[in-house]
Design an enzyme around this catalytic site. Structure first.
Site, short mmCIF file in Angstrom:
data_model
loop_
_atom_site.label_atom_id
_atom_site.label_comp_id
_atom_site.label_asym_id
_atom_site.label_seq_id
_atom_site.Cartn_x
_atom_site.Cartn_y
_atom_site.Cartn_z
N GLU A 13 0.80 -1.08 0.03
CA GLU A 13 0.06 -0.02 0.10
C GLU A 13 0.78 1.24 0.07
O GLU A 13 0.36 2.33 0.39
CB GLU A 13 -0.85 -0.23 1.16
CG GLU A 13 -1.79 -1.18 1.27
CD GLU A 13 -2.61 -1.44 2.51
OE1 GLU A 13 -3.76 -0.64 2.92
OE2 GLU A 13 -2.39 -1.94 3.36
N SER A 150 -6.73 -2.39 2.25
CA SER A 150 -7.10 -2.13 0.69
C SER A 150 -7.58 -3.28 0.18
O SER A 150 -7.34 -3.30 -1.22
CB SER A 150 -5.97 -1.50 0.16
OG SER A 150 -5.83 -0.08 0.79
N TYR A 218 -8.88 2.71 -5.79
CA TYR A 218 -7.90 4.04 -6.07
C TYR A 218 -7.58 4.48 -7.34
O TYR A 218 -6.73 5.00 -7.69
CB TYR A 218 -6.37 3.49 -5.44
CG TYR A 218 -6.40 2.89 -3.90
CD1 TYR A 218 -6.75 4.02 -3.07
CD2 TYR A 218 -6.31 2.08 -3.40
CE1 TYR A 218 -6.84 3.89 -1.85
CE2 TYR A 218 -6.54 1.60 -2.15
CZ TYR A 218 -6.62 2.68 -1.11
OH TYR A 218 -6.95 2.72 0.18
N ARG A 257 -12.25 4.61 10.28
CA ARG A 257 -13.38 4.45 9.36
C ARG A 257 -13.73 2.87 9.96
O ARG A 257 -13.09 2.01 9.73
CB ARG A 257 -12.88 4.64 7.92
CG ARG A 257 -13.81 4.52 6.90
CD ARG A 257 -13.35 4.29 5.38
NE ARG A 257 -13.14 2.83 5.12
CZ ARG A 257 -11.57 2.61 4.64
NH1 ARG A 257 -10.80 3.59 4.39
NH2 ARG A 257 -11.41 1.34 4.52
N ASP A 259 -16.17 0.06 8.06
CA ASP A 259 -16.85 -0.66 7.12
C ASP A 259 -17.85 -1.58 7.23
O ASP A 259 -17.77 -2.62 8.08
CB ASP A 259 -15.68 -1.21 6.06
CG ASP A 259 -14.46 -0.25 5.50
OD1 ASP A 259 -14.78 0.97 5.56
OD2 ASP A 259 -13.47 -0.75 5.35
N GLU A 272 -15.12 -4.48 9.01
CA GLU A 272 -13.93 -4.30 9.35
C GLU A 272 -13.78 -2.89 9.64
O GLU A 272 -14.37 -1.96 9.43
CB GLU A 272 -12.68 -4.66 8.59
CG GLU A 272 -12.49 -4.06 7.27
CD GLU A 272 -11.72 -4.52 6.30
OE1 GLU A 272 -10.58 -4.08 5.99
OE2 GLU A 272 -11.70 -5.74 5.81
N ASN A 274 -10.56 0.45 9.99
CA ASN A 274 -9.45 0.99 9.69
C ASN A 274 -8.78 1.98 10.63
O ASN A 274 -9.49 3.13 10.86
CB ASN A 274 -9.69 1.54 8.19
CG ASN A 274 -8.44 1.82 7.25
OD1 ASN A 274 -7.45 2.51 8.16
ND2 ASN A 274 -8.06 1.27 6.22
N GLY A 278 -7.25 5.91 4.38
CA GLY A 278 -6.63 6.63 3.36
C GLY A 278 -7.14 8.32 3.11
O GLY A 278 -8.27 8.36 3.52
#
Length: 311
Positions: A13, A150, A218, A257, A259, A272, A274, A278
């Site tokens: 990443e 990611s 991305y 964050r 998800d 999950e 984070n 990003g």
């Protein structure tokens, strides 16, 4: 303040991390902080921080080393404050198996799962148990590395015959593979920021083709986003509540964050979390902040204030 932004590194990443770090650096400059980038893949991080000691570090490393507690423990040793979640809590949150255990204990709904360890396949004949995994989880299912981000190493499996290959792909990124029930529904992301982790508008994620994998995340234009998400009032409230409970259960700080998938019955399932989301042009957290009328500089200022309050 003097702020070293730790970004880049040697994980898969790396490019995303550098993009995040550069955007944060520009935003901190707009806030009149002295900010610079430190890439551990290019320089010796400890020596660099000793030569130009910052007041704190902004952690923009993604994946292992940046989100698994490694860099956090090193900065603790150096007595340099940093943004984000503490080292031990990073270890738990980054490991999908440990995180799902913690979420389940906190009463947060997360899809059913089983785990296959790499050493169990090598030394204990664990491959013969893959059929049992299908019996317990069902098909289709999702196979993920236990420690990766990611969507790297993630596979969707619809036939039992494809499960071994998916497990091996996941094990190429981590020492364990998570086999998880695939929940059909809308994929959403709930960001929380600041000292009290205030919720930002929920983002709905709709890939134009296939699934929300690394490329879809991305590549500009590969995915359509709706913010706020097109959810019922009840589903939106449930997403926000479970995201907050997940963040509290995992002791997350400053910026995170969560998800989730909202199924066809409007029930959210946490996939999950984070700890270092990003901050690129296509990233979900800046998108959520913008929907609330916050610039990236405003968001960075909120994170900094939360961090400084602990110093």
């Amino acid at each position: 303040m003097r702020i070293a932004i730790i970004a880049g590194g040697r994980t898969p990443e790396r490019d995303v991390s550098l993009r995040s770090g550069r955007r944060v650096m520009l935003s901190l400059g707009e806030l009149e902080h002295e900010a610079w980038l430190v890439d551990p893949a290019e320089v010796a991080m400890v020596e660099t921080l000793a030569e130009r000691r910052p007041d704190l570090c902004w952690l923009a490393l993604h994946g292992k080393e940046g989100e698994d507690g490694t860099v956090q423990r090193l900065l603790d040793l150096l007595q340099i404050p940093y943004t984000g979640t503490a080292a031990f809590d990073c270890e738990v949150a980054f490991d999908k198996v440990l995180a799902k255990d913690a979420l389940q204990r906190a009463g947060v709904p997360t899809p059913p799962w089983v785990v296959i360890e790499g050493w169990a396949l090598r030394d204990l004949g664990g491959g013969a148990a893959l059929g049992k995994a299908v019996e317990r989880i069902g098909l289709p299912c999702v196979v993920k590395p236990s420690r990766s981000g990611s969507a790297l190493g993630m596979s969707f499996v619809e036939r039992e015959a494809d499960l071994p290959q998916a497990v091996m792909a996941a094990l190429s990124f981590s020492g364990a593979a998570l086999i998880e029930a695939k929940v059909e529904g809308r994929e959403v992301a709930a960001a929380l920021a600041g000292r009290t982790l205030e919720p930002l508008p929920i983002v709905e994620i709709v890939p134009k083709e296939g699934v929300y994998d690394y490329a879809a995340r991305y590549t500009a234009g590969a995915t359509e986003y709706f913010c706020p998400a097109r959810l019922s009032e009840g589903a939106s409230a449930a997403v926000a509540a479970f995201a907050a409970t997940a963040a509290e259960a995992l002791h997350l700080r400053d910026l995170t964050r969560v998800d989730l998938i909202v199924d066809t019955n409007d029930r959210p399932w946490v996939l999950e979390v984070n700890v270092s989301p990003g901050m690129t042009e296509t990233s979900l957290v800046p998108m959520a902040a913008q929907a609330q009328g916050l610039s990236l500089s405003d968001l960075c200022d909120s994170v900094l204030r939360s961090t400084v309050a602990r110093i």
